[in-house]
Design an enzyme around this catalytic site. Structure first.
Site, PDB file in Angstrom:
ATOM      1  N   GLY A 113       0.741  -1.259   0.000  1.00 33.68           N
ATOM      2  CA  GLY A 113       0.000   0.000   0.000  1.00 33.68           C
ATOM      3  C   GLY A 113       0.768   1.306   0.000  1.00 33.68           C
ATOM      4  N   CYS A 121      -0.762   3.505  -5.986  1.00 32.84           N
ATOM      5  CA  CYS A 121      -1.427   2.378  -5.354  1.00 32.84           C
ATOM      6  C   CYS A 121      -2.642   2.873  -4.563  1.00 32.84           C
ATOM      7  CB  CYS A 121      -0.404   1.747  -4.419  1.00 32.84           C
ATOM      8  SG  CYS A 121      -1.127   0.699  -3.200  1.00 32.84           S
TER       9      CYS A 121
END
Ligand code: 5GP
Length: 351
Positions: A179, A184
């Site tokens: 993450g 992302c």
């Protein structure tokens, strides 16, 4: 349900404390590292930074440009075997600095075999968004059995116990990060993640205990972040966004209102899934975004800027070699790291 109350840190939560140093100039600092890997006999020497295996940055042009600086490129898994053949003929000297990427899909093994048959690639990057599944671990075990002499980098995970499991299952290097990436959206879509600096510290500790290595993947936005990743114990650092927008990246230059950009998208974005698979399956959501990043010319200038920054970090803490950086690092917890008062008025960002 449980809550962990320990504060976990990101790059911008800390600074590196300067230390008395006998280094005279940053030219005295060596960023080269030499590694012997856990499962192979291979000895590798170079600057332990990877361009990410994304469509935009994991290109053959990137690999040949970065190899001039002894920097690695994890090539995009969608490159054709024909192009691999051409690359190995035309750029044989760049080969020690590349990884071939693979997922764990049904056709991935066969594709990897085809590439390995035409190119003596030193690294395999076994890459999935979620490295916690049993299927991933058993794929890794098969891969190790099939390629006993190839350095395997596998991920991504963010916790020590899974790092240990992957190393024991055949990984030499475990890739860390869930993450943190610039394109992302996993944390937004799923609520899952781990602050990257703490993930690196904890995972490096686990890996080094078993004689393995870690590659910090994602979240670096400045040369200072790359230095912090190494200082936290990363053996390798992987960069996507920081190497995006260059001539060597995939895609044409786009002009908008007199400014130049290049298209950069996450490998789990709608754009990527439509491009490679024709559609986004109903059962999954996109976990990446598409952005137009400012066009930045040749990657060489950005690489020199990054390497110069890390050399300077080493000078500040008295590390003659990159290897000594983490041992000489004390992080200090901060509430503010940069002075951005003139950011809206910048005429030259110095990249
Ligand atoms: P960056 O250096 O740009 O911050 O991060 C690069 C890393 O982001 C890649 O190496 C990869 O691990 C991760 N990444 C690339 N595309 C996507 C995506 O679409 N979704 C997610 N969750 N991560 C991505």
């Amino acid at each position: 349900m449980r809550i962990e109350y320990d504060v976990k840190l990101d790059f911008n939560d800390v600074l590196i404390r300067p230390k008395r140093s006998v280094l005279k100039t940053r030219a005295d600092v060596s960023l080269e590292r030499e590694f012997k890997f856990k499962h192979t006999e291979t000895l590798w020497r170079g600057v332990p930074i990877f361009a990410a295996n994304m469509d935009h940055t994991g290109t053959f042009a990137m690999a040949s440009a970065l190899s001039a600086h002894q920097v690695l490129t994890a090539l995009d898994k969608y490159l054709s075997v024909e192009d691999w053949k051409k690359f190995t003929k035309q750029h044989a000297s760049a080969l020690p600095f590349v990884a071939v990427s693979t997922g764990i899909g049904e056709t991935d093994f066969a594709r990897l075999d085809e590439v390995m048959a035409v190119a003596a690639v030193p690294f395999v990057c076994l890459d999935v968004a979620n490295g916690y599944t049993e299927r991933f671990v058993s794929f890794l075990e098969n891969l190790r059995a099939r390629y006993p002499k190839t350095v395997i980098m596998a991920g991504n995970v963010v916790t020590g116990e899974m790092v240990e499991e992957l190393i024991l299952s055949g990984a030499d290097i475990v890739k860390i990060g869930i993450g943190p990436g610039s394109v992302c959206t996993t944390r937004e879509k799923t609520g899952v993640g781990y602050p990257q600096l703490s993930a690196i510290i904890e995972c490096a500790d686990a890996a080094h205990g078993l004689g393995g290595q870690v590659c910090a993947d994602g979240g670096c936005t400045t040369p200072g972040d790359v230095a912090k990743a190494f200082a936290a114990g990363a053996d390798f650092v992987m960069l996507g966004g920081m190497l995006a927008g260059h001539d060597e990246c995939l895609g044409d230059v786009i002009e908008e209102n007199g400014r130049k950009f290049k298209r950069f998208y996450g490998m789990s974005s709608t754009e990527s899934m439509e491009h490679h698979h024709g559609l986004v399956p109903d059962y999954r959501s996109s976990e990446g975004r598409s952005v137009n990043v400012p066009y930045r010319g040749a990657v060489k200038d950005s690489v020199l800027d990054i390497l110069g920054g890390i050399r300077s970090t080493c000078t500040y803490v008295g590390a003659h070699r990159l290897k000594e950086l983490s041992k000489r690092t004390t992080f200090i917890r901060v509430t503010r790291q940069l002075n951005d008062v003139f950011v809206p008025y910048v005429v030259e960002s110095g990249k």
